[in-house]
Motif scaffolding. Structure first.
Motif, PDB file in Angstrom:
ATOM      1  N   LEU A   1      54.931  35.137  14.399  1.00 32.03           N
ATOM      2  CA  LEU A   1      55.505  33.812  13.729  1.00 32.03           C
ATOM      3  C   LEU A   1      56.788  33.655  14.530  1.00 32.03           C
ATOM      4  O   LEU A   1      57.063  32.658  15.140  1.00 32.03           O
ATOM      5  CB  LEU A   1      55.895  33.879  12.399  1.00 32.03           C
ATOM      6  N   VAL A   2      57.716  34.646  15.034  1.00 31.55           N
ATOM      7  CA  VAL A   2      58.884  34.378  15.583  1.00 31.55           C
ATOM      8  C   VAL A   2      58.517  34.169  17.007  1.00 31.55           C
ATOM      9  O   VAL A   2      58.997  33.242  17.840  1.00 31.55           O
ATOM     10  CB  VAL A   2      59.759  35.659  15.665  1.00 31.55           C
ATOM     11  N   ASN A   3      57.572  34.849  17.551  1.00 31.79           N
ATOM     12  CA  ASN A   3      57.285  34.724  19.201  1.00 31.79           C
ATOM     13  C   ASN A   3      56.317  33.535  19.508  1.00 31.79           C
ATOM     14  O   ASN A   3      56.464  33.175  20.404  1.00 31.79           O
ATOM     15  CB  ASN A   3      56.663  36.081  19.545  1.00 31.79           C
ATOM     16  N   TYR A   4      55.485  33.244  18.620  1.00 24.73           N
ATOM     17  CA  TYR A   4      54.579  32.049  18.923  1.00 24.73           C
ATOM     18  C   TYR A   4      54.742  30.949  17.939  1.00 24.73           C
ATOM     19  O   TYR A   4      53.695  30.051  17.628  1.00 24.73           O
ATOM     20  CB  TYR A   4      53.164  32.713  18.827  1.00 24.73           C
TER      21      TYR A   4
ATOM     22  N   THR B   1      60.604  34.716   9.337  1.00 31.86           N
ATOM     23  CA  THR B   1      61.068  34.359  10.841  1.00 31.86           C
ATOM     24  C   THR B   1      62.841  34.887  10.782  1.00 31.86           C
ATOM     25  O   THR B   1      63.318  34.733  11.945  1.00 31.86           O
ATOM     26  CB  THR B   1      60.967  32.777  10.735  1.00 31.86           C
ATOM     27  N   THR B   2      63.492  34.867   9.621  1.00 31.91           N
ATOM     28  CA  THR B   2      64.839  35.033   9.731  1.00 31.91           C
ATOM     29  C   THR B   2      65.437  36.300   9.002  1.00 31.91           C
ATOM     30  O   THR B   2      66.009  37.200   9.562  1.00 31.91           O
ATOM     31  CB  THR B   2      65.700  33.781   8.907  1.00 31.91           C
TER      32      THR B   2
ATOM     33  N   LEU C   1      52.154  45.674   8.617  1.00 33.33           N
ATOM     34  CA  LEU C   1      51.272  44.252   8.699  1.00 33.33           C
ATOM     35  C   LEU C   1      52.654  43.148   8.476  1.00 33.33           C
ATOM     36  O   LEU C   1      52.335  42.229   9.134  1.00 33.33           O
ATOM     37  CB  LEU C   1      50.553  44.399   7.467  1.00 33.33           C
ATOM     38  N   VAL C   2      53.380  43.328   7.870  1.00 33.30           N
ATOM     39  CA  VAL C   2      54.471  42.258   7.479  1.00 33.30           C
ATOM     40  C   VAL C   2      55.420  42.040   8.804  1.00 33.30           C
ATOM     41  O   VAL C   2      55.844  40.987   8.973  1.00 33.30           O
ATOM     42  CB  VAL C   2      55.040  42.453   6.057  1.00 33.30           C
ATOM     43  N   ILE C   3      55.678  43.464   9.121  1.00 32.75           N
ATOM     44  CA  ILE C   3      56.490  43.174  10.463  1.00 32.75           C
ATOM     45  C   ILE C   3      55.768  42.511  11.674  1.00 32.75           C
ATOM     46  O   ILE C   3      56.198  41.794  12.439  1.00 32.75           O
ATOM     47  CB  ILE C   3      57.008  44.677  10.968  1.00 32.75           C
ATOM     48  N   GLY C   4      54.438  42.814  11.738  1.00 28.19           N
ATOM     49  CA  GLY C   4      53.536  42.342  12.601  1.00 28.19           C
ATOM     50  C   GLY C   4      53.552  40.708  12.595  1.00 28.19           C
ATOM     51  O   GLY C   4      53.578  40.044  13.564  1.00 28.19           O
ATOM     52  N   LEU C   5      53.458  40.411  11.365  1.00 25.34           N
ATOM     53  CA  LEU C   5      53.286  38.958  11.177  1.00 25.34           C
ATOM     54  C   LEU C   5      54.458  38.301  11.318  1.00 25.34           C
ATOM     55  O   LEU C   5      54.486  37.059  11.939  1.00 25.34           O
ATOM     56  CB  LEU C   5      52.898  38.680   9.712  1.00 25.34           C
ATOM     57  N   SER C   6      55.681  38.960  10.961  1.00 25.83           N
ATOM     58  CA  SER C   6      56.890  38.386  11.121  1.00 25.83           C
ATOM     59  C   SER C   6      57.164  38.268  12.851  1.00 25.83           C
ATOM     60  O   SER C   6      57.527  37.137  13.242  1.00 25.83           O
ATOM     61  CB  SER C   6      57.916  39.245  10.771  1.00 25.83           C
ATOM     62  N   ASP C   7      56.724  39.229  13.428  1.00 23.25           N
ATOM     63  CA  ASP C   7      56.907  39.098  14.952  1.00 23.25           C
ATOM     64  C   ASP C   7      55.910  37.942  15.593  1.00 23.25           C
ATOM     65  O   ASP C   7      56.494  37.227  16.591  1.00 23.25           O
ATOM     66  CB  ASP C   7      56.345  40.480  15.641  1.00 23.25           C
TER      67      ASP C   7
END
Length: 306
Positions: free
Chosen positions: A171-174, A140-141, A163-169
């Motif tokens: 978590l940040v958005n939702y 998230t950071t 996949l890591v970037i998608g998971l990060s997005d």
């Protein structure tokens, strides 16, 4: 004030206080002090206000002619069914000092086993908790900043990086929705675990998890063997020992096994044969119990197994 009689105030560890209390009662019985005087003395010396109130109520019951076991049974949050039955056995056999000594030793062993189990699980739980926290913070950071740089570079990213970037997005958005969903799910899970079905499902899960399940099974079996060994050694019959042990075991799976074994023992089957049908019971426990029944030393065998 005598150091031997000064009740140690351990607010957060009531089991340890009951151990101390049991040893004090056993010592005073050995000194031929009357039961009423024993509880009056311990009530006046206790520094734990809650326990002092309990002991004063026990004194009142004894003054009214109630036996010790019945007076203690009125306080199940402090004196368990197992505790009361062992005291009752001491009353019937006239060996109260031995009963309270057995109880002190038993509670001491159980407290030590529980403490060791908790200590064994604290470090893994701490490591897992820190790992999850670090991963969430990174996703998230840290990852969003790195992702921005990687995307702006215009290079084709590997699938795992995407996949890591998608998971990060995600978590940040939702994050808000995730927290609400986790909270609602936690509430429903907690309510489910309060039901008989939920308790059974949780018990099955806890004894099936690798490593943790093995530790859980050993703790439960240790408690079962220790309970029965202490009760049989105090002169309590097998049927009553099984009934009380079934009441105090806190795992529905093993409670069902003990209830079924109790039914079969009442029907004339031996304890060893009754428990040998269940895969949750180690073969060595059934085999050693059979030896103990044949030689008349089941209590000692169970103590060794414990």
């Amino acid at each position: 004030m005598s150091p031997a009689l000064k009740f140690q105030k351990i607010p957060s560890e009531r089991p340890e206080e009951v151990v101390i209390l049991s040893r004090q009662i056993s010592t005073l019985f050995q000194a031929k002090v009357s039961p009423l005087r024993i509880f009056q003395l311990l009530a006046s010396e206790s520094e734990n206000k809650y326990l002092q109130t309990i002991l004063n109520e026990v004194v009142e019951d004894l003054q009214g002619g109630s036996p010790i076991s019945k007076a203690l049974a009125r306080h199940p949050d402090v004196f368990s069914n197992f505790y009361v039955n062992l005291v009752k056995a001491g009353e019937e056999s006239g060996s109260m000092e031995k009963s309270f000594s057995y109880l002190a030793d038993y509670l001491d062993r159980q407290y030590a086993v529980t403490s060791k189990a908790k200590n064994a699980l604290i470090y893994p739980a701490f490591v897992i908790g820190i790992f999850i926290l670090v991963m969430v913070l990174m996703l998230t950071t840290v990852i969003p900043n790195i992702a921005t740089i990687l995307v702006e570079s215009g290079q084709e990213l590997p699938i795992y990086t995407k996949l890591v970037i998608g998971l990060s997005d995600f978590l940040v958005n939702y994050m808000g929705i995730i927290l609400v969903a986790v909270t609602i799910g936690g509430v429903f899970l907690w309510r489910f675990l309060q039901t008989d079905t939920g308790k059974r499902a949780y018990a099955d899960l806890m004894i099936s998890i690798p490593y943790v399940g093995d530790l859980q099974r050993k703790i439960i079996l240790t408690r079962i063997c220790d309970n029965m060994s202490t009760m049989l050694g105090s002169g309590i019959a097998m049927v009553q020992a099984l009934e009380v042990t079934s009441d105090v075991v806190d795992n529905p799976v093993y409670k069902e096994i003990l209830d079924a074994a109790l039914y079969e023992v009442k029907g004339g089957r031996s304890f060893a044969d009754a428990i040998s049908d269940y895969p949750e019971i180690p073969g060595v426990l059934a085999q050693m119990s059979k030896v103990g029944e044949e030689t008349g030393s089941l209590g000692e065998i169970l103590k060794t197994l414990s």
